[in-house]
Scaffold this motif. Structure first.
Motif, PDB file in Angstrom:
ATOM      1  N   GLN A  73       0.825  -1.208   0.000  1.00 40.64           N
ATOM      2  CA  GLN A  73       0.000   0.000   0.000  1.00 40.64           C
ATOM      3  C   GLN A  73       0.863   1.264   0.000  1.00 40.64           C
ATOM      4  O   GLN A  73       0.604   2.204  -0.752  1.00 40.64           O
ATOM      5  CB  GLN A  73      -0.932   0.000   1.202  1.00 40.64           C
ATOM      6  N   TYR A  84      -1.615  -1.938  -4.790  1.00 38.24           N
ATOM      7  CA  TYR A  84      -2.220  -2.428  -3.556  1.00 38.24           C
ATOM      8  C   TYR A  84      -3.331  -3.411  -3.877  1.00 38.24           C
ATOM      9  O   TYR A  84      -4.243  -3.118  -4.644  1.00 38.24           O
ATOM     10  CB  TYR A  84      -2.753  -1.246  -2.741  1.00 38.24           C
ATOM     11  N   ARG A  87      -7.960  -4.972   0.826  1.00 38.75           N
ATOM     12  CA  ARG A  87      -9.311  -4.413   0.922  1.00 38.75           C
ATOM     13  C   ARG A  87      -9.241  -2.907   1.132  1.00 38.75           C
ATOM     14  O   ARG A  87      -8.219  -2.378   1.560  1.00 38.75           O
ATOM     15  CB  ARG A  87     -10.060  -5.058   2.098  1.00 38.75           C
ATOM     16  N   SER A  88     -10.357  -2.246   0.908  1.00 39.98           N
ATOM     17  CA  SER A  88     -10.429  -0.816   1.210  1.00 39.98           C
ATOM     18  C   SER A  88     -10.286  -0.642   2.715  1.00 39.98           C
ATOM     19  O   SER A  88     -10.533  -1.570   3.492  1.00 39.98           O
ATOM     20  CB  SER A  88     -11.770  -0.235   0.750  1.00 39.98           C
ATOM     21  N   MET A  89      -9.894   0.543   3.136  1.00 47.39           N
ATOM     22  CA  MET A  89      -9.739   0.791   4.567  1.00 47.39           C
ATOM     23  C   MET A  89     -11.072   0.669   5.292  1.00 47.39           C
ATOM     24  O   MET A  89     -11.136   0.135   6.397  1.00 47.39           O
ATOM     25  CB  MET A  89      -9.111   2.166   4.818  1.00 47.39           C
ATOM     26  N   ALA A  90     -12.148   1.111   4.660  1.00 44.94           N
ATOM     27  CA  ALA A  90     -13.472   0.994   5.277  1.00 44.94           C
ATOM     28  C   ALA A  90     -13.833  -0.474   5.503  1.00 44.94           C
ATOM     29  O   ALA A  90     -14.298  -0.858   6.575  1.00 44.94           O
ATOM     30  CB  ALA A  90     -14.522   1.681   4.411  1.00 44.94           C
ATOM     31  N   GLU A  91     -13.577  -1.294   4.493  1.00 43.02           N
ATOM     32  CA  GLU A  91     -13.903  -2.716   4.604  1.00 43.02           C
ATOM     33  C   GLU A  91     -12.998  -3.414   5.625  1.00 43.02           C
ATOM     34  O   GLU A  91     -13.468  -4.194   6.452  1.00 43.02           O
ATOM     35  CB  GLU A  91     -13.738  -3.380   3.235  1.00 43.02           C
ATOM     36  N   ARG A  94     -14.100  -2.279   9.248  1.00 47.54           N
ATOM     37  CA  ARG A  94     -15.546  -2.184   9.476  1.00 47.54           C
ATOM     38  C   ARG A  94     -15.970  -2.590  10.884  1.00 47.54           C
ATOM     39  O   ARG A  94     -16.698  -1.883  11.559  1.00 47.54           O
ATOM     40  CB  ARG A  94     -16.296  -3.010   8.436  1.00 47.54           C
ATOM     41  N   MET A 134      -7.707   8.629   4.921  1.00 47.69           N
ATOM     42  CA  MET A 134      -8.206   7.313   5.330  1.00 47.69           C
ATOM     43  C   MET A 134      -8.762   7.323   6.754  1.00 47.69           C
ATOM     44  O   MET A 134      -9.432   6.367   7.150  1.00 47.69           O
ATOM     45  CB  MET A 134      -7.075   6.280   5.233  1.00 47.69           C
ATOM     46  N   GLU A 137     -12.314   6.407   7.205  1.00 49.00           N
ATOM     47  CA  GLU A 137     -12.639   5.014   6.869  1.00 49.00           C
ATOM     48  C   GLU A 137     -12.164   4.046   7.954  1.00 49.00           C
ATOM     49  O   GLU A 137     -12.573   2.890   7.955  1.00 49.00           O
ATOM     50  CB  GLU A 137     -12.000   4.640   5.541  1.00 49.00           C
TER      51      GLU A 137
END
Length: 141
Positions: A73, A84, A87-91, A94, A134, A137
């Motif tokens: 990342q 990268y 997963r997304s930072m939100a995912e 979570r 980020m 998130e």
């Protein structure tokens, strides 16, 4: 003749301005490329392991995979040759309920690791500016 001199001056100034534009991978190089980024991440993990404010957050984390993805990342974000794949930072965050205190502790440890690795302050600030968005998130509302 005056027109030619003015044109030469404009071309020279424009060329000089273009020469000073940072390339997309300047930050990547300033971080020490992949080897430097790996050193930052390794130092970061050591700081996290000794930080009672946040170490428990990583109790169920596959540290080897976390390390791999964080290097990937940071390489990607800084303009390096990586892409990268995580997963997304939100995912990824979570269900973690990360508090502002935990996030701040993590950032402090990350900054210490960059200092330990000898990353110039300007490069640190440029990287932190890329990471800052980020926050929303990662930190629980």
């Amino acid at each position: 003749m005056r027109r030619v001199s003015t044109l030469c001056l404009v071309v020279a100034l424009t060329g000089a301005a273009c020469a000073h534009q940072p390339s997309a991978d300047d930050l990547y190089r300033d971080l020490g490329e992949t080897q430097g980024i790996a050193a930052i991440v390794d130092g970061f993990l050591l700081h996290l392991a000794g930080n009672d404010r946040i170490v428990d957050t990583f109790a169920d984390t596959d540290i080897a995979e976390f390390r791999r993805l964080l290097i990937e990342q940071l390489c990607d974000l800084s303009g390096g040759p990586c892409e990268y794949s995580g997963r997304s930072m939100a995912e990824a965050h979570r269900d973690m309920d990360v508090s502002a205190m935990q996030f701040n502790a993590l950032v402090e440890d990350f900054m210490k690791a960059m200092d330990d690795a000898g990353v110039p302050r300007g490069a640190q600030n440029r990287l932190l500016a890329l990471l800052a968005p980020m926050h929303g998130e990662i930190v629980a509302p």
